[in-house]
Design a protein around this motif. Structure first.
Motif, PDB file in Angstrom:
ATOM      1  N   LEU A  98       0.831  -1.202   0.000  1.00 54.22           N
ATOM      2  CA  LEU A  98       0.000   0.000   0.000  1.00 54.22           C
ATOM      3  C   LEU A  98       0.867   1.255   0.000  1.00 54.22           C
ATOM      4  O   LEU A  98       1.819   1.371   0.773  1.00 54.22           O
ATOM      5  N   ARG A  99       0.524   2.181  -0.885  1.00 56.77           N
ATOM      6  CA  ARG A  99       1.248   3.445  -0.986  1.00 56.77           C
ATOM      7  C   ARG A  99       0.254   4.592  -1.115  1.00 56.77           C
ATOM      8  O   ARG A  99      -0.823   4.432  -1.677  1.00 56.77           O
ATOM      9  N   PHE A 100       0.659   5.759  -0.615  1.00 61.49           N
ATOM     10  CA  PHE A 100      -0.111   6.989  -0.773  1.00 61.49           C
ATOM     11  C   PHE A 100       0.799   8.042  -1.379  1.00 61.49           C
ATOM     12  O   PHE A 100       1.982   8.113  -1.038  1.00 61.49           O
ATOM     13  N   GLU A 101       0.243   8.854  -2.258  1.00 60.82           N
ATOM     14  CA  GLU A 101       0.972   9.988  -2.824  1.00 60.82           C
ATOM     15  C   GLU A 101       0.084  11.215  -2.731  1.00 60.82           C
ATOM     16  O   GLU A 101      -1.100  11.155  -3.046  1.00 60.82           O
ATOM     17  N   LEU A 102       0.669  12.322  -2.307  1.00 57.39           N
ATOM     18  CA  LEU A 102      -0.065  13.571  -2.160  1.00 57.39           C
ATOM     19  C   LEU A 102       0.518  14.602  -3.114  1.00 57.39           C
ATOM     20  O   LEU A 102       1.735  14.792  -3.165  1.00 57.39           O
ATOM     21  N   THR A 103      -0.359  15.240  -3.874  1.00 60.34           N
ATOM     22  CA  THR A 103       0.038  16.326  -4.756  1.00 60.34           C
ATOM     23  C   THR A 103      -0.772  17.548  -4.368  1.00 60.34           C
ATOM     24  O   THR A 103      -2.003  17.486  -4.312  1.00 60.34           O
ATOM     25  N   ALA A 104      -0.093  18.632  -4.079  1.00 53.53           N
ATOM     26  CA  ALA A 104      -0.777  19.866  -3.696  1.00 53.53           C
ATOM     27  C   ALA A 104      -0.638  20.877  -4.817  1.00 53.53           C
ATOM     28  O   ALA A 104       0.471  21.172  -5.264  1.00 53.53           O
ATOM     29  N   GLY A 105      -1.780  21.378  -5.284  1.00 55.89           N
ATOM     30  CA  GLY A 105      -1.793  22.428  -6.289  1.00 55.89           C
ATOM     31  C   GLY A 105      -2.032  23.766  -5.620  1.00 55.89           C
ATOM     32  O   GLY A 105      -2.000  23.877  -4.391  1.00 55.89           O
ATOM     33  N   GLN A 106      -2.315  24.768  -6.429  1.00 59.94           N
ATOM     34  CA  GLN A 106      -2.510  26.106  -5.876  1.00 59.94           C
ATOM     35  C   GLN A 106      -3.753  26.169  -4.987  1.00 59.94           C
ATOM     36  O   GLN A 106      -3.721  26.745  -3.915  1.00 59.94           O
ATOM     37  N   ASN A 107      -4.850  25.564  -5.434  1.00 60.30           N
ATOM     38  CA  ASN A 107      -6.080  25.605  -4.645  1.00 60.30           C
ATOM     39  C   ASN A 107      -6.668  24.224  -4.384  1.00 60.30           C
ATOM     40  O   ASN A 107      -7.782  24.114  -3.894  1.00 60.30           O
TER      41      ASN A 107
END
Length: 111
Positions: free
Chosen positions: A80-89
């Motif tokens: 199991l893996r998680f990836e987080l991507t944060a954009g401007q909003n």
């Protein structure tokens, strides 16, 4: 449902690989919370509204992964893996792993 980041499960033997399971959620940030977070970032400390949003996202992704694995007939998810991507909003959380069937290892009784 067993969920683990490892490729094996202690005390279990993987008897069948069912396939890849994936899930994602995209959330937009609340402008009012962004303003408060901006003020908080000046003085330092945890941004609790963002922590709550991330925890809610993780819970939703895990629930979706479990549903998908169950539909495949699996009783566990390994790797199991998680990836987080944060954009401007916005922020996107992706979860993925391998759905498997795992059974308890039968131990022989000592003589």
């Amino acid at each position: 449902m067993i969920m683990t980041t490892t490729e094996t499960i202690a005390g279990k033997q993987i008897t069948e690989v069912k396939g890849l399971v994936t899930s994602s959620i995209v959330q937009s940030r609340h402008i009012g919370k962004d303003l408060l977070a901006g003020l908080k970032s000046v003085v330092g400390g945890e941004l609790k509204s963002y922590t709550e949003m991330l925890e809610d996202s993780k819970k939703a992704v895990k629930e979706r992964l479990i549903r998908e694995a169950e539909q495949l007939g699996a009783n566990a998810i390994v790797g199991l893996r998680f990836e987080l991507t944060a954009g401007q909003n916005t922020s996107e959380l992706i979860g993925y792993g391998t759905a498997v069937t795992a059974e308890s290892i039968k131990k022989n009784k000592p003589l």
